[in-house]
Motif scaffolding. Structure first.
Motif, PDB file in Angstrom:
ATOM      1  N   VAL A 282       5.656  14.238   1.659  1.00 44.37           N
ATOM      2  CA  VAL A 282       6.575  15.274   1.195  1.00 44.37           C
ATOM      3  C   VAL A 282       6.181  15.692  -0.217  1.00 44.37           C
TER       4      VAL A 282
ATOM      5  N   ARG B 248       5.588  18.356   4.593  1.00 47.32           N
ATOM      6  CA  ARG B 248       6.764  19.184   4.312  1.00 47.32           C
ATOM      7  C   ARG B 248       6.842  19.419   2.805  1.00 47.32           C
TER       8      ARG B 248
ATOM      9  N   SER C 262      12.998  24.201   2.463  1.00 49.99           N
ATOM     10  CA  SER C 262      12.174  23.110   2.974  1.00 49.99           C
ATOM     11  C   SER C 262      11.310  23.655   4.099  1.00 49.99           C
ATOM     12  N   GLY C 263      10.039  23.234   4.144  1.00 51.36           N
ATOM     13  CA  GLY C 263       9.145  23.678   5.214  1.00 51.36           C
ATOM     14  C   GLY C 263       7.703  23.511   4.815  1.00 51.36           C
ATOM     15  N   THR C 264       6.793  24.012   5.617  1.00 48.43           N
ATOM     16  CA  THR C 264       5.375  23.978   5.276  1.00 48.43           C
ATOM     17  C   THR C 264       5.054  25.134   4.339  1.00 48.43           C
TER      18      THR C 264
END
Length: 633
Positions: A421, A595, A607-609
């Motif tokens: 992360v 992430r 939040s995400g790629t």
């Protein structure tokens, strides 16, 4: 420890500073008085003497033997005058001289034993106090050291404990011996002449009054003097540790001026103490000799009238001089004792500073193999001493969007075992503070953090922190060898295991070029290493620790392109199967993350790629274009 403070301070721009107490210990009661003022100094020192009670008793016994032997010399004086000189008896005089020599030998032997024992006790008690204080300091969180300067702690450890050692080993012994001599001398004076003793006792209040009055003044002023010495030590510590910056900005002249101001502040604080102590000593000496002179005048008239013999007057004068000398000794020593009392109060403050990370009453145990699942539930956090910080953290509210005191605000997220992360956000977004909270360097104001389903507040701090390996952006190198630096987080590791970790971190290639290889001393704060070399030593330390969760504060930021490529390969291997949180400043870092968490003012906003966030999050797009560094030159 200093690195922890720097990490904690990255998002501490909201933390207010009380400039009037910038390096003072905070524990106070409801009345505002320091806990040290409530705590008696002598009982506190007595607790350290208790394990050595046999030596203390032996020292007291020898003290009494020595003092009583000196007091018995007064009778030798009486016999020499009455049965030797006045009787013109040389044989008797020789016997009395031999008796005096024997008494002196006994007294000298007792003095040797007393001095040895008391000096040993002073050293031992000082050592035990340092051990206790240091042990307690290791339990205090980085938040404590964000308020107290390192130089102040060093001052208390060195100057204050050394002063206490001197008092216990010497001054206190002298005061006890002088007190016994005063009491014994008065008893012998009473036996010799009740009338003259009564006259002497009339003068006692005149002598004791200045001791109590000026002694209290000396104690208060001594405390202030020690505080100023602490300020001086803190300033020296700061400027010498940052000597590169001082000289780079040609700040030497200004630092000399500031240092001179602090030296003069020490001198100003000492002037009052010196003045009152000088008054105390001179007054006691004058009053004591005045009393002796007046009593001698009365005694001489009694001898002429045949009330007492010349030998009895000589013995009385001997005792009177001994008592006066002992009172003078007490008046001198009382200043040192009061000064030590002020220093001891400062040590008590350190030793009794409340531990700000509450320990669980019934700690839970982590499983043998920790997976590394992390869950944050409505976490709120503000640095201590802000208006919204609650001591127990149970009733804090951080819903007000206008309240800027909160560093972490209603943060909820789930990080799965083995997940990589990346944390991105502007300075002050709460990224480094989140690292601090995961390791429980600060208690939460509200919410909870779970590790493998267990609330970290129910874990012992050391058991929790053994699950994290930290690689900060500013690598911490200790003033010891390469070997000891790498195995800092795993002291039982063999030398070969250290070498293997350094090979994995691509540090072995420069370590073998050192004159003594892995046994090379790296200097204070690693002054002999480049930034990239420090970074690789820190990464090797994390590799060797073999902990399930990695906290990387952009661990490759200080490396050149070649070293960065090598270390990234090592980190890719290291991160396999481990939960990894990375504070990201480079585009390559976020691209490799499973992430990305976008933080703003302590809140999770997206939040995400990378590709998902570039499409859905305007804040991330702006941040990526302006702040994420690319690999382009």
């Amino acid at each position: 420890m200093s690195q922890d403070v720097r990490l904690a301070s990255k998002e501490a721009s909201q933390m207010p500073v009380d400039e009037s107490r910038e390096n003072r210990i905070p524990p106070v009661d409801s009345s505002g008085r320091s806990s040290a003022h409530r705590r008696a100094v002598l009982p506190w020192i007595g607790a350290f003497l208790k394990p050595y009670r046999a030596r203390v008793i032996a020292a007291i016994v020898f003290l009494f033997i020595g003092s009583l032997a000196w007091l018995s010399l007064g009778q030798g004086v009486r016999l020499m005058v009455d049965e030797g000189f006045l009787q013109d008896n040389s044989e008797r005089l020789n016997e009395i001289i031999l008796l005096v020599i024997g008494i002196t030998a006994l007294s000298s032997s007792a003095i040797f034993c007393r001095f040895y024992l008391m000096t040993w006790l002073g050293e031992r008690v000082s050592a035990d106090i340092r051990l206790k204080v240091y042990d307690h300091l290791l339990k205090l969180s980085p938040g404590f050291y964000a308020k107290l300067r390192t130089g102040e702690v060093i001052s208390r450890f060195t100057a204050d404990s050394t002063l206490l050692q001197s008092v216990v080993g010497s001054s206190l012994s002298m005061a006890l011996r002088a007190s016994v001599t005063v009491i014994g001398g008065i008893v012998m004076m009473t036996i010799t002449s009740l009338k003259m003793t009564a006259l002497v006792l009339l003068a006692v209040p005149m002598v004791l009054g200045p001791i109590f009055f000026f002694g209290r003044k000396v104690r208060d002023l001594s405390r202030k003097s020690q505080d100023r010495v602490g300020d001086l030590g803190a300033y020296v510590d700061e400027t010498l540790h940052e000597i590169h910056t001082v000289q780079a900005y040609c700040h030497e002249n200004r630092d000399r001026e500031l240092f001179n101001e602090r030296v003069e502040a020490v001198m100003d604080a000492a002037k009052g103490r010196i003045k009152y102590r000088s008054i105390l000593i001179s007054l006691v000496m004058f009053l004591s000799i005045l009393a002796i002179a007046l009593v001698t005048w009365v005694g001489a008239h009694d001898v002429m009238q045949g009330v007492i013999t010349a030998g009895e007057l000589s013995a009385f004068m001997f005792y009177a001089v001994m008592v006066a000398g002992s009172v003078a000794t007490i008046s001198e020593v009382i200043g040192e004792i009061q000064r030590a009392a002020g220093a001891t109060e400062r040590l008590i403050e350190l030793a009794e500073t409340p531990i700000d990370i509450p320990l669980p009453q019934h700690p839970q145990m982590l499983p043998t193999k920790v997976r590394g699942d992390l869950q944050l539930n409505q976490v709120c956090f503000a640095y201590p001493n802000t208006d919204n910080s609650s001591e127990n953290g149970s009733d804090a509210q951080c819903d007000d969007p206008q309240d800027n005191q909160w560093v972490i605000r209603n943060l909820s997220l789930q990080i799965h075992s083995g997940e990589r992360v990346a944390l991105v956000g502007e300075s002050g977004a709460g990224k480094s503070t989140l690292f601090e909270l995961l390791q429980r360097f600060y208690p939460l104001n509200s919410g909870s953090i779970l590790l493998d389903g267990i609330d970290i507040a129910n874990l012992m701090p050391q058991a929790l922190r053994q699950q994290f390996a930290l690689v900060p952006q500013e690598s911490v190198i200790f003033a010891t060898s390469v070997l000891e630096n790498v195995r800092y987080g795993r002291p039982d590791a063999s030398e070969q295991q250290v070498i293997d970790a350094c090979i994995a971190a691509h540090a072995n290639e420069f370590i073998v070029d050192f004159p003594m290889g892995y046994h090379t001393y790296l200097g204070e704060r690693g002054v002999r290493l480049s930034g990239g070399q420090k970074q690789r030593i820190a990464i090797a330390r994390a590799i060797l620790a073999e902990r399930p969760i990695l906290l990387l504060d952009e661990a490759t930021s200080a490396l050149d392109a070649v070293s960065e490529h090598k270390v990234k390969l090592a980190l890719d291997t290291l991160m396999q199967g481990r939960t990894t949180l990375i504070i990201a400043h480079r585009l390559a870092t976020v691209l490799n993350a499973d992430r990305i968490l976008v933080m703003q003012k302590g809140e999770l906003v997206a939040s995400g790629t990378h590709s998902q966030l570039m499409q859905s999050c305007e804040l991330y797009r702006e941040f990526a274009s302006l702040q994420l560094l690319t690999d382009e030159p």
